[in-house]
Design an enzyme around this catalytic site. Structure first.
Site, mmCIF file in Angstrom:
data_model
loop_
_atom_site.group_PDB
_atom_site.id
_atom_site.type_symbol
_atom_site.label_atom_id
_atom_site.label_comp_id
_atom_site.label_asym_id
_atom_site.label_seq_id
_atom_site.Cartn_x
_atom_site.Cartn_y
_atom_site.Cartn_z
ATOM 1 N N ASP A 159 0.321 5.281 0.985
ATOM 2 C CA ASP A 159 -0.997 6.082 2.177
ATOM 3 C C ASP A 159 -0.486 5.279 3.416
ATOM 4 O O ASP A 159 -0.656 4.028 3.948
ATOM 5 C CB ASP A 159 -1.645 6.905 1.315
ATOM 6 C CG ASP A 159 -1.652 7.605 0.598
ATOM 7 O OD1 ASP A 159 -0.501 8.821 1.153
ATOM 8 O OD2 ASP A 159 -2.463 7.527 -0.038
ATOM 9 N N ASP B 204 -1.277 -0.465 5.690
ATOM 10 C CA ASP B 204 -1.570 -0.557 7.108
ATOM 11 C C ASP B 204 -2.957 -0.795 7.815
ATOM 12 O O ASP B 204 -3.196 0.397 8.806
ATOM 13 C CB ASP B 204 -0.766 1.443 7.244
ATOM 14 C CG ASP B 204 -2.202 2.107 6.616
ATOM 15 O OD1 ASP B 204 -2.378 1.237 5.616
ATOM 16 O OD2 ASP B 204 -2.596 3.215 6.438
ATOM 17 N N ASP C 67 1.187 -0.801 0.236
ATOM 18 C CA ASP C 67 0.140 -0.347 0.212
ATOM 19 C C ASP C 67 0.981 1.646 0.201
ATOM 20 O O ASP C 67 2.231 1.522 0.303
ATOM 21 C CB ASP C 67 -1.109 -0.330 1.534
ATOM 22 C CG ASP C 67 -2.214 1.271 1.013
ATOM 23 O OD1 ASP C 67 -2.672 1.435 0.317
ATOM 24 O OD2 ASP C 67 -2.415 1.558 2.207
#
Length: 259
Positions: A15, A209, A13
């Protein structure tokens, strides 16, 4: 439990993993450099459908992160590929930005508000009452409802912003029709990404995240999963989920030696 095969390709990922609030996460540059030097296939993924690949590459480059444009995979690109597979040369009414409209143009879709095959909802900072009303009426008239991703909120320096999932819920409430979400946690986005780089899930890993999108998508696609704690999910939230990542690490810097 069978031992997993060595990791030969990586999906990560963007961000919360490589960057956080517009600043590179320490170690992200080294991780990407190690990937490029190793020659292992990799992809940087994002559910954000606003930007094109070139936009995102330029954004990362300004932050000192070198990612080839072909190593970027977005929910907009996955949505365009899905629609091209489902109904080649179709038509769509689109609510979204250049990342989505460009992706659809590139697969030969015609964008129209006259009896489209699909209503496609993506991310934008300028949702309007007029465009949402148009989408609702087109869906009521028979257009199929597609959304790029189910994220309810997006980050900003001022706080949370309503995102595609929240706006999709509004349209669903008005039409009684649920969208088909293409982006994470739908494993479709992961599998199309793996196909793009010629990788196999049994020898691939996903870094994210968020438990509810990144880890879940990787898990359902059959990949090894790593949760980093530099984004949204906190340590005390992990046990609330009925599934777990393969490993939890402080940041992407802890995975450099795994390449």
């Amino acid at each position: 439990m069978a031992e997993r095969k060595p990791i030969e390709s990586w999906l990560t990922d963007m961000d919360g993993v490589l960057i956080h609030e517009g600043v590179p996460v320490p170690g992200a540059d080294l991780f990407l450099r190690r990937l490029r030097d190793s020659g292992r296939p990799f992809l940087v993924l994002t559910n954000n459908s606003i930007y094109t690949r070139r936009d995102l590459q330029a954004r990362l480059t300004r932050m000192g992160l070198d990612v080839p444009v072909e190593s970027i995979w977005t929910s907009a690109l996955a949505t365009a590929q899905f629609l091209d597979d489902q109904r080649p040369g179709g038509t769509a009414y689109v609510i979204g930005e250049a990342g989505l409209t460009t992706a659809l143009h590139d697969v030969g879709y015609v964008l129209t508000d006259v009896a489209p095959d699909y209503v496609v909802l993506g991310e934008t900072r300028t949702y309007s009452f007029e465009s949402l009303t148009k989408a609702i009426r087109l869906i009521n008239d028979g257009a199929r409802f597609i959304a790029t991703n189910p994220d309810h909120t997006g980050p900003s320096t001022e706080g949370a912003l309503p995102a595609t999932g929240s706006v999709a819920a509004l349209i669903t409430k008005a039409t009684g029709r649920d969208p088909y979400f293409v982006g994470k946690p739908n494993p479709l986005m992961m599998r199309t990404g793996l196909n793009l780089i010629g990788a196999h899930s049994e020898t691939s890993a996903m870094i994210g995240d968020r438990m509810d999108t990144d880890v879940l998508a990787g898990l359902e696609a059959g990949m090894e999963t790593f949760l980093v704690l530099t984004g949204l999910t906190r340590t005390d939230e992990i046990d609330r989920f009925p599934f777990r990542p393969s490993a939890v690490v402080d940041s992407i810097a802890d995975l450099v030696e795994r390449i």
